[in-house]
Enzyme design. Structure first.
Site, short mmCIF file in Angstrom:
data_model
loop_
_atom_site.label_atom_id
_atom_site.label_comp_id
_atom_site.label_asym_id
_atom_site.label_seq_id
_atom_site.Cartn_x
_atom_site.Cartn_y
_atom_site.Cartn_z
N ARG A 79 5.13 4.88 71.37
CA ARG A 79 6.10 4.21 72.23
C ARG A 79 5.40 3.09 72.99
O ARG A 79 4.23 3.21 73.34
CB ARG A 79 6.67 5.20 73.26
N TYR A 98 8.36 2.73 64.84
CA TYR A 98 7.73 4.02 65.14
C TYR A 98 8.51 4.85 66.16
O TYR A 98 8.96 4.34 67.19
CB TYR A 98 6.31 3.78 65.71
N LYS A 156 14.51 9.20 72.85
CA LYS A 156 14.22 8.81 74.23
C LYS A 156 15.24 7.78 74.75
O LYS A 156 15.64 7.83 75.91
CB LYS A 156 12.81 8.25 74.34
N HIS A 187 14.02 15.67 80.49
CA HIS A 187 12.92 15.72 79.52
C HIS A 187 12.33 17.14 79.56
O HIS A 187 11.25 17.36 80.10
CB HIS A 187 11.87 14.67 79.94
N SER A 245 3.01 14.45 79.10
CA SER A 245 2.32 14.65 77.82
C SER A 245 0.99 15.37 78.02
O SER A 245 0.42 15.37 79.12
CB SER A 245 2.09 13.34 77.09
N CYS A 247 0.33 18.57 78.04
CA CYS A 247 0.36 19.82 78.82
C CYS A 247 0.82 21.01 77.98
O CYS A 247 1.09 22.08 78.51
CB CYS A 247 1.25 19.68 80.04
N ASP A 292 12.00 19.41 73.67
CA ASP A 292 11.73 18.12 74.32
C ASP A 292 12.81 17.66 75.31
O ASP A 292 12.47 17.12 76.35
CB ASP A 292 11.54 17.03 73.26
N ARG A 344 2.26 12.21 63.95
CA ARG A 344 3.45 13.03 64.23
C ARG A 344 3.93 13.80 63.01
O ARG A 344 3.72 13.38 61.87
CB ARG A 344 4.60 12.10 64.65
O1 O2Y Z 1 5.04 7.97 70.50
C1 O2Y Z 1 6.22 8.17 70.23
O2 O2Y Z 1 6.97 7.31 69.77
C2 O2Y Z 1 6.82 9.47 70.43
S1 O2Y Z 1 6.75 10.01 72.08
C3 O2Y Z 1 7.39 11.61 72.10
C4 O2Y Z 1 7.81 12.19 70.94
C5 O2Y Z 1 8.33 13.46 70.94
C6 O2Y Z 1 8.44 14.11 72.12
N1 O2Y Z 1 8.04 13.55 73.28
C7 O2Y Z 1 7.49 12.34 73.29
C8 O2Y Z 1 7.07 11.82 74.64
O3 O2Y Z 1 6.42 10.81 74.76
O4 O2Y Z 1 7.42 12.50 75.63
MN MN Z 2 8.80 14.11 75.18
#
Ligand code: O2Y
Ligand code: MN
Length: 593
Positions: A67, A208, A217, A237, A259, A261, A284, A376
């Site tokens: 992200r 991605y 999200k 979340h 993240s 944890c 999630d 992932r």
């Molecule tokens: O990096 C990404 O695009 C995914 S981030 C993500 C994916 C699944 C669950 N939680 C997260 C997060 O950043 O909290």
């Molecule tokens: Mn998440």
């Protein structure tokens, strides 16, 4: 056909000028046809059918691996309404920029229209979205992560509401040119845009994860948090977990962690105390609504897990490993010579012959990691051996308690129960975690991450605290209890004091017994805590002195933290609710020498 949808698809087609338009029906045949197309064009590989049946492997462009928080925008008409934790550009300006980028951006590509439901199709707690994308990878991932297809169009009907989610990888394909194996745009052209006033999402330039699978999200948190505020519910979340006591009583927890944890591990926890069982409902995101009986009910709006692969192993999360037996998509892991996947922390020896996430020969001996730290897996939730039989119950499950947490090597005790709802909201608002190698920032820095929503709250975080407080007022005596945990406290030698993983269930069980009015708690300056002997430690090799340290209230360290907490709260300016400021003052008073 829903006229609004038809009109929007036609508008996007005129703007993006794809070679073809495909309406997704959500069938297995559609998934397989797209998978074959991607394999034929060298974007994907099938893994060995005997090792990992019906599973795909992808490598992303090295510039497109996570992200992109600094390219993510909450575009409210007034800047102030996005708040200090979000990037903001005025809607007109952002739309002008994006319209320029979208113009002709799907040339040479197919434009896929994906009707999807967040939550079980037809549940009153579910919401519908339609993602338009030029990425077949996104379509296949959306098949797993959401409910896609014709049944969603039927539920939408002629005049139903949907969230339009427009996505392009931002790489038009000129005639005669070979496509790249992971088309995307350079970082300065990536835009992940949310227009909360219109429930609209525009994403450009990244293929991605959270940037491209727009149900997750973008919709289920950033846009849904706005819808929830307007409509009187909560988009959080949070994982959702059911614990079942030996007498059969069921308890439901919703838990928020930043993240690194162990959120997915906790979502699939195996209780170690005899007679207790746990079932996973979500890993999630939770959509939570007051029910007719005055209690809160939660659904998992997703249909799959998009989990971090590195660190997932038989010892850290055996249920996730079993979930990954087939029908998966792996992105940016190591690809072994015999057609399977591997990652750091998998607890099996590194393969002697493999390719790393950049497609280079790799044998486990090189200094560089084989899998990207944000590699992932995408997998259907239904494949999880401990998925609850009620995970798709359209009514949701009644929440008995909320859990917040963070990773701290010192200061924060193993578990604290909030004194009341307002104190619990204060605990959520001041949640913080030390950064690790796997997440952003330099290692060991303390990062405040209120409610684990820092990158996901789609409006001013001060107003979000107010929404939580108002929800408590509405729920009154039916409000769930609120706890704060830290599994990561260390001793002077830097060793973890608490064994974690399945043993975390002992703390969850104390919470269940608190909810049932059966377990003792004692008042401390931080809140309510289990007195000596209240946590069931039978069969566990943790001595009384270690437990004392795990539960010690280090008032000096807390007094030291107060200026940081105060500065964090000050960021929210006049929108910080007075009740949260009073909670801070009360904490300061309780900690006074
Ligand atoms: O990096 C990404 O695009 C995914 S981030 C993500 C994916 C699944 C669950 N939680 C997260 C997060 O950043 O909290
Ligand atoms: Mn998440």
């Amino acid at each position: 056909m829903n006229q609004k949808l038809k009109q929007w698809v036609e508008e996007v087609e005129r703007m993006c000028r794809p070679e073809a338009v495909h309406w997704c029906d959500g069938t297995a045949e559609e998934y397989d046809r797209l998978a074959k197309l991607m394999v034929a064009s060298d974007m994907a590989k099938w893994l060995d059918e005997r090792k990992r049946p019906h599973s795909l492997y992808f490598r992303s462009d090295p510039s497109d691996v996570a992200r992109v928080e600094n390219r993510t925008f909450i575009s409210t008409p007034e800047k102030d309404d996005a708040g200090p934790t979000n990037n903001w550009i005025a809607p007109d300006e952002l739309k002008r920029t994006l319209a320029g980028l979208y113009e002709g951006c799907m040339r040479g590509r197919t434009m896929y229209v994906i009707p999807f439901s967040m939550g079980p199709v037809g549940s009153p707690l579910s919401r519908i979205g339609v993602e338009i994308t030029d990425s077949a990878y996104v379509v296949c991932n959306m098949h797993i992560m959401t409910r896609v297809g014709t049944r969603v169009l039927e539920a939408l009907g002629d005049d139903g509401e949907f969230v339009p989610c427009l996505h392009s990888v931002g790489a038009p394909l000129e005639q005669g040119h070979k496509d790249s194996s992971w088309p995307c745009a350079p970082i300065e052209k990536k835009y992940i845009c949310h227009f909360p006033a219109e429930n609209l999402i525009w994403s450009y330039g990244s293929g991605y994860g959270g940037n491209a699978l727009l149900g997750k999200k973008c919709f289920a948190l950033r846009i849904a948090s706005n819808m929830a505020r307007r409509e009187g519910w909560m988009a959080e979340h949070m994982l959702i977990l059911r614990l079942i006591a030996p007498d059969g009583r069921k308890y439901h927890a919703a838990a928020a962690f930043p993240s690194a944890c162990g959120k997915t591990n906790l979502a699939m926890v195996r209780p170690t105390l005899p007679g207790w069982k746990a079932e996973c409902i979500g890993d999630d995101i939770a959509w939570i609504t007051p029910g007719k009986d005055g209690r809160l009910y939660a659904i998992n709006p997703e249909a799959g897990f998009f989990g971090v692969a590195p660190g997932t192993s038989r010892s850290s999360n055996p249920m996730a490993m079993d979930t990954l037996s087939g029908n998966c998509i792996f992105t940016n892991t190591v690809l072994t010579e015999d057609g399977d996947i591997w990652w750091e922390g998998m607890d099996v020896p590194a393969p002697a012959h493999a390719m790393d996430w950049k497609g280079r020969p790799w044998n486990g001996k090189s200094a560089e990691k084989g899998a990207h730290p944000n590699a992932r897996f995408t997998v259907p939730a239904a494949q999880c051996p401990v998925i609850s039989p009620d995970w798709e119950d359209p009514r949701g499950v009644p929440i008995d308690f909320f859990i917040f947490g963070g990773r701290r090597s010192s200061t924060t005790p193993l578990v604290t129960e909030a004194l009341d709802w307002d104190h619990g909201v204060f605990l959520g608002a001041t949640a913080c975690s030390e950064t690790t190698a796997a997440n952003i920032g330099s290692v060991g820095n303390l990062r405040f991450d209120p409610f684990a929503m820092l990158p996901f709250c789609g409006y001013h975080m001060g107003d979000y605290f107010s929404h939580w407080l108002a929800m408590g007022d509405k729920l009154g005596k039916s409000a769930p209890r609120i706890f704060y945990v830290n599994w990561f406290r260390k001793d002077a030698a830097g060793r973890f004091l608490w064994p974690g993983y399945g043993e975390n269930s002992r703390v969850l069980i104390w919470m269940c017994e608190r909810a049932a009015g059966k377990a003792a708690a004692e008042q401390t300056p931080l809140g309510l805590m289990p007195p000596a002997g209240a946590l069931d430690l039978s069969g566990l090799d943790v001595d009384a002195r270690t437990m004392e340290e795990l539960l010690r209230v280090d008032t000096a360290a807390w007094r030291n933290d107060l200026p940081g907490i105060e500065a964090h709260l000050a960021r929210f300016g006049t929108r910080l609710p007075e009740r949260i400021r009073r909670q801070f003052e009360s904490l300061r008073e309780r900690l006074a020498p």
